[in-house]
Design an enzyme around this catalytic site. Structure first.
Site, PDB file in Angstrom:
ATOM      1  N   ASP A  31       0.852  -1.193   0.000  1.00  0.00           N
ATOM      2  CA  ASP A  31       0.000   0.000   0.000  1.00  0.00           C
ATOM      3  C   ASP A  31       0.887   1.241   0.000  1.00  0.00           C
ATOM      4  O   ASP A  31       1.879   1.321   0.733  1.00  0.00           O
ATOM      5  CB  ASP A  31      -0.922  -0.011   1.236  1.00  0.00           C
ATOM      6  CG  ASP A  31      -2.078   0.949   1.090  1.00  0.00           C
ATOM      7  OD1 ASP A  31      -3.233   0.486   1.016  1.00  0.00           O
ATOM      8  OD2 ASP A  31      -1.833   2.181   1.060  1.00  0.00           O
ATOM      9  N   HIS A  41     -10.154  -5.452  -3.279  1.00  0.00           N
ATOM     10  CA  HIS A  41      -8.824  -5.642  -2.698  1.00  0.00           C
ATOM     11  C   HIS A  41      -8.954  -6.034  -1.242  1.00  0.00           C
ATOM     12  O   HIS A  41      -9.838  -5.557  -0.531  1.00  0.00           O
ATOM     13  CB  HIS A  41      -7.961  -4.385  -2.845  1.00  0.00           C
ATOM     14  CG  HIS A  41      -8.621  -3.129  -2.360  1.00  0.00           C
ATOM     15  ND1 HIS A  41      -9.573  -2.452  -3.106  1.00  0.00           N
ATOM     16  CD2 HIS A  41      -8.480  -2.439  -1.214  1.00  0.00           C
ATOM     17  CE1 HIS A  41      -9.974  -1.394  -2.430  1.00  0.00           C
ATOM     18  NE2 HIS A  41      -9.332  -1.364  -1.270  1.00  0.00           N
ATOM     19  N   HIS A  90      -6.901  -5.979   2.273  1.00  0.00           N
ATOM     20  CA  HIS A  90      -5.753  -5.405   2.979  1.00  0.00           C
ATOM     21  C   HIS A  90      -5.164  -6.475   3.896  1.00  0.00           C
ATOM     22  O   HIS A  90      -5.897  -7.077   4.691  1.00  0.00           O
ATOM     23  CB  HIS A  90      -6.189  -4.231   3.865  1.00  0.00           C
ATOM     24  CG  HIS A  90      -6.762  -3.045   3.139  1.00  0.00           C
ATOM     25  ND1 HIS A  90      -6.053  -1.880   2.925  1.00  0.00           N
ATOM     26  CD2 HIS A  90      -7.980  -2.828   2.590  1.00  0.00           C
ATOM     27  CE1 HIS A  90      -6.805  -1.000   2.287  1.00  0.00           C
ATOM     28  NE2 HIS A  90      -7.992  -1.562   2.074  1.00  0.00           N
TER      29      HIS A  90
HETATM   30  P1  AMP Z   1      -9.776   1.224   0.291  1.00  0.00           P
HETATM   31  O1  AMP Z   1      -9.977   2.456   1.132  1.00  0.00           O
HETATM   32  O2  AMP Z   1     -10.102  -0.049   0.992  1.00  0.00           O
HETATM   33  O3  AMP Z   1     -10.424   1.348  -1.066  1.00  0.00           O
HETATM   34  O4  AMP Z   1      -8.197   1.130   0.069  1.00  0.00           O
HETATM   35  C1  AMP Z   1      -7.531   1.643  -1.019  1.00  0.00           C
HETATM   36  C2  AMP Z   1      -6.067   1.595  -0.660  1.00  0.00           C
HETATM   37  O5  AMP Z   1      -5.308   1.744  -1.860  1.00  0.00           O
HETATM   38  C3  AMP Z   1      -5.617   2.686   0.287  1.00  0.00           C
HETATM   39  O6  AMP Z   1      -5.076   2.096   1.465  1.00  0.00           O
HETATM   40  C4  AMP Z   1      -4.565   3.464  -0.519  1.00  0.00           C
HETATM   41  O7  AMP Z   1      -3.492   3.901   0.272  1.00  0.00           O
HETATM   42  C5  AMP Z   1      -4.142   2.428  -1.528  1.00  0.00           C
HETATM   43  N1  AMP Z   1      -3.612   2.960  -2.779  1.00  0.00           N
HETATM   44  C6  AMP Z   1      -4.165   3.918  -3.564  1.00  0.00           C
HETATM   45  N2  AMP Z   1      -3.412   4.121  -4.659  1.00  0.00           N
HETATM   46  C7  AMP Z   1      -2.364   3.260  -4.565  1.00  0.00           C
HETATM   47  C8  AMP Z   1      -1.243   2.993  -5.393  1.00  0.00           C
HETATM   48  N3  AMP Z   1      -1.022   3.648  -6.535  1.00  0.00           N
HETATM   49  N4  AMP Z   1      -0.352   2.050  -4.985  1.00  0.00           N
HETATM   50  C9  AMP Z   1      -0.553   1.380  -3.830  1.00  0.00           C
HETATM   51  N5  AMP Z   1      -1.604   1.589  -3.013  1.00  0.00           N
HETATM   52  C10 AMP Z   1      -2.493   2.527  -3.374  1.00  0.00           C
END
Ligand code: AMP
Length: 115
Positions: free
Chosen positions: A30, A101, A103
């Site tokens: 992340d 996704h 986590h």
């Molecule tokens: P959610 O809030 O469950 O949709 O989580 C989305 C996650 O994607 C967040 O924890 C962000 O920090 C992560 N994220 C967004 N863009 C990227 C990226 N380009 N590379 C890695 N993680 C990302």
């Protein structure tokens, strides 16, 4: 195909710190980690949210995502102390990216209830 930032990561259009890949799944760190280990495990096919999951159809894929989480947890040294797996779903779930996704969070004591 693919409108989200995660599709672009799958297609190598934008960079990511990829830690695992097979034909069905990609895992990468992340960009804004909330724990010492914070990895996102995603299917390569586009499923926007948990709401779009059908157990009969997607069960094997979800099982494989858990297998990958367990494998990565061992590799990252967080398996024994435990870790947290999270799916945020929709607005109240705090979902920001509409490509399914999971986590994988670990390396510190987690709190409950979550914020
Ligand atoms: P959610 O809030 O469950 O949709 O989580 C989305 C996650 O994607 C967040 O924890 C962000 O920090 C992560 N994220 C967004 N863009 C990227 C990226 N380009 N590379 C890695 N993680 C990302």
């Amino acid at each position: 195909m693919g409108n989200t930032i995660f599709s672009k990561i799958i297609n190598r259009e934008i960079p990511a710190d990829i830690v695992y890949e097979n034909e069905n799944i990609l895992a990468f760190r992340d960009i804004n980690p909330q724990a010492p280990v914070h990895i996102l495990i995603i299917p390569k096919i586009e499923i926007p949210t948990v709401r779009d999951i059908n157990g009969k159809e997607h069960g094997p894929l979800l099982g494989e995502m858990i297998d990958v989480a367990n494998e990565l947890a061992k590799k990252e040294g967080i398996s024994e102390n435990g870790f947290r797996l999270v799916f945020n779903c929709g607005k109240h779930g705090g979902q920001e990216v509409y490509h399914l996704h999971m986590h994988l969070l670990g390396g510190r004591q987690m709190k409950w209830p979550p914020g």
